[in-house]
Design a protein around this motif. Structure first.
Motif, mmCIF file in Angstrom:
data_model
loop_
_atom_site.group_PDB
_atom_site.id
_atom_site.type_symbol
_atom_site.label_atom_id
_atom_site.label_comp_id
_atom_site.label_asym_id
_atom_site.label_seq_id
_atom_site.Cartn_x
_atom_site.Cartn_y
_atom_site.Cartn_z
ATOM 1 N N VAL A 154 37.125 55.658 50.349
ATOM 2 C CA VAL A 154 38.278 55.602 49.456
ATOM 3 C C VAL A 154 39.023 56.922 49.541
ATOM 4 O O VAL A 154 38.411 57.996 49.584
ATOM 5 N N ALA A 155 40.348 56.835 49.602
ATOM 6 C CA ALA A 155 41.209 58.007 49.461
ATOM 7 C C ALA A 155 41.742 57.959 48.049
ATOM 8 O O ALA A 155 42.568 57.096 47.709
ATOM 9 N N ALA A 156 41.240 58.843 47.185
ATOM 10 C CA ALA A 156 41.508 58.721 45.751
ATOM 11 C C ALA A 156 42.150 59.979 45.190
ATOM 12 O O ALA A 156 41.874 61.104 45.639
ATOM 13 N N ASP A 184 39.328 63.134 48.868
ATOM 14 C CA ASP A 184 40.314 63.585 47.889
ATOM 15 C C ASP A 184 41.703 63.507 48.509
ATOM 16 O O ASP A 184 42.030 64.280 49.421
ATOM 17 N N ALA A 185 42.507 62.585 48.036
ATOM 18 C CA ALA A 185 43.833 62.365 48.625
ATOM 19 C C ALA A 185 44.794 63.503 48.324
ATOM 20 O O ALA A 185 45.854 63.591 48.957
ATOM 21 N N ARG A 186 44.462 64.354 47.377
ATOM 22 C CA ARG A 186 45.320 65.512 47.101
ATOM 23 C C ARG A 186 44.923 66.718 47.930
ATOM 24 O O ARG A 186 45.771 67.528 48.314
ATOM 25 N N ALA A 187 43.634 66.854 48.210
ATOM 26 C CA ALA A 187 43.155 68.009 48.967
ATOM 27 C C ALA A 187 43.377 67.852 50.471
ATOM 28 O O ALA A 187 43.526 68.843 51.184
ATOM 29 N N THR A 209 45.498 55.488 45.288
ATOM 30 C CA THR A 209 46.527 56.517 45.152
ATOM 31 C C THR A 209 47.821 55.909 44.639
ATOM 32 O O THR A 209 47.998 54.695 44.621
ATOM 33 N N GLY A 210 48.728 56.793 44.266
ATOM 34 C CA GLY A 210 50.046 56.362 43.824
ATOM 35 C C GLY A 210 50.910 55.896 44.981
ATOM 36 O O GLY A 210 50.647 56.182 46.147
ATOM 37 N N HIS A 211 51.961 55.173 44.616
ATOM 38 C CA HIS A 211 52.942 54.654 45.573
ATOM 39 C C HIS A 211 54.321 55.117 45.123
ATOM 40 O O HIS A 211 54.627 55.062 43.931
ATOM 41 N N PRO A 236 43.314 47.816 46.434
ATOM 42 C CA PRO A 236 42.945 46.911 45.346
ATOM 43 C C PRO A 236 43.849 46.999 44.121
ATOM 44 O O PRO A 236 43.954 46.030 43.360
ATOM 45 N N ALA A 237 44.532 48.127 43.921
ATOM 46 C CA ALA A 237 45.386 48.255 42.735
ATOM 47 C C ALA A 237 46.710 47.513 42.858
ATOM 48 O O ALA A 237 47.462 47.446 41.885
ATOM 49 N N GLY A 238 47.031 46.969 44.028
ATOM 50 C CA GLY A 238 48.194 46.090 44.137
ATOM 51 C C GLY A 238 49.471 46.703 44.656
ATOM 52 O O GLY A 238 50.542 46.089 44.545
ATOM 53 N N GLN A 239 49.413 47.875 45.279
ATOM 54 C CA GLN A 239 50.639 48.513 45.764
ATOM 55 C C GLN A 239 51.478 47.624 46.683
ATOM 56 O O GLN A 239 52.713 47.632 46.584
ATOM 57 N N PRO A 240 50.873 46.817 47.585
ATOM 58 C CA PRO A 240 51.707 46.010 48.501
ATOM 59 C C PRO A 240 52.435 44.848 47.830
ATOM 60 O O PRO A 240 53.220 44.159 48.486
ATOM 61 N N GLU A 241 52.194 44.601 46.554
ATOM 62 C CA GLU A 241 52.841 43.494 45.853
ATOM 63 C C GLU A 241 54.355 43.671 45.776
ATOM 64 O O GLU A 241 55.104 42.697 45.782
ATOM 65 N N PHE A 242 54.841 44.902 45.744
ATOM 66 C CA PHE A 242 56.236 45.157 45.423
ATOM 67 C C PHE A 242 57.099 45.284 46.673
ATOM 68 O O PHE A 242 56.641 45.748 47.712
#
Length: 366
Positions: A154-156, A184-187, A209-211, A236-242
């Motif tokens: 996971v990149a979180a 760590d997606a920020r590091a 991560t955020g979109h 899994p959080a649904g980013q590609p939905e939009f």
């Protein structure tokens, strides 16, 4: 519709992320669904003829994905005399709003947030339409296992929501011999993340991560790295939905499975609302827009049956039995969930079709 003579409007607070760093596209869809349902309720005569009854009026507050701002907005809305509060997309923000609403005795019907522990202690003030995170993310883990994936990365970004999701995945995968590696997606910049992923040997990278940032640059980097040609990307959080996902990524954004809360087929109400929202938004409405519509639909029925008294509204959640855009809505107590929960929320795992990125494929339901 003209306001009925002698009837004051029934004020309903609406929490929506409409500015950055909030996910503004989700906020726009959520608000479109909320507003569309209010128009439909008012066109049908409002919420009844009892004391305080009349047309619904939304009082919208932008949370901007800020928990403190959301909590302050709930306090302001309570002072303005709203009968209840609806909405909010971001789970961490909804948690702050739910805590404040609970403390004030203000009913809150959360449309979209999924954290299991939306409040620290069980409460009668809060009900929710979206499924608990544990339900959806366990289904997602089963999907990965069924596709033969045991080594997941996971990149979180730091967040209670992302940490909860990682924990759900790790526990469920571990029970079946799987592992989860956290990056760590920020590091790590996208290039460094690709290096770490290649060294790890995971066959899946999940974007927690955020979109659009940093999700979009990560997808582009992974797609262009030959070492990672066999790695499945997931969200899994649904980013590609939009729609913006397809706009920004094109073919790179396809074949990235995500969770969405839709049935296999919409019924007559859902089909009509979907068509109306498509015209309003100028694009296919997301499930978030339908969540917004359903939240107002449920609250309007409660107001018709129980009036505008806040205590009576909160006491009515277990009595709800309303046809929504995505099925019949009833609330129940779910183990491990602190609020009244729609126990029949439909869940899908879908992705964008590589042959036609504007079209969705349903990969699993549950």
């Amino acid at each position: 519709m003209a306001r009925p003579a002698g009837h004051a409007p029934v004020l309903v607070g609406a929490l929506v992320p409409l500015s950055r760093p909030g996910w503004t596209e989700a906020g726009r869809h959520l608000l479109a669904g909320l507003a569309s349902a209010v128009r439909d309720v008012n066109d049908a005569g409002g919420v009844g003829e009892g004391d305080g009854a009349g047309v619904l009026e939304l009082v919208v507050r932008d949370t901007a994905a800020d928990p403190q701002r959301a909590a302050a907005a709930v306090g302001e809305l309570a002072g303005l005399g709203v009968a209840a509060v609806v909405g909010e997309y971001h789970s961490v923000v909804a948690r702050a709003a739910a805590a404040r609403a609970d403390a004030l005795g203000l009913p809150f019907l959360c449309s979209s947030a999924v954290l299991d522990a939306l409040t620290e202690q069980p409460t009668d003030q809060v009900a929710r339409l979206a499924p608990p995170q544990s339900r959806g993310w366990r289904l997602y883990a089963d999907f990965l296992l069924g596709a033969g994936h045991r080594r997941v990365a996971v990149a979180a970004e730091p967040s209670v929501y992302w940490a909860a999701g990682t924990g759900i995945l790790r526990d469920h995968l571990a029970a079946h011999g799987g592992t989860v590696t956290e990056f760590d997606a920020r590091a790590l910049d996208p290039g460094a993340l690709c290096d770490a992923l290649a060294a790890d040997g995971a066959t899946v990278l999940l974007l927690l991560t955020g979109h659009p940032d940093p999700a979009v640059p990560i997808v582009q980097a992974v797609r262009r790295d030959r070492r990672l040609a066999g790695v499945l990307l997931g969200a899994p959080a649904g980013q590609p939905e939009f729609p913006s996902w397809a706009t920004l990524l094109g073919e790179d954004g396809a074949a990235i499975p995500f969770l969405r809360y839709l049935p296999a087929r919409l019924g007559p109400l859902g089909a009509r609302v979907e068509a109306d929202l498509r015209e309003q938004l100028g694009a296919p409405p997301s499930f978030v827009a339908l969540e917004g519509y359903d939240a107002v639909t449920v609250l309007a029925e409660v107001l018709r049956s129980h009036g505008v008294d806040r205590a009576r509204i909160a006491a009515s959640w277990p009595d709800v039995d309303v046809e929504g855009t995505r099925g019949r809505i009833r609330f129940a107590r779910t183990p491990g969930v602190s609020v009244w929960q729609w126990d029949g929320t439909p869940v899908q795992i879908a992705d964008r079709d590589p042959a036609e990125p504007d079209r969705f494929r349903v990969l699993r339901t549950g």
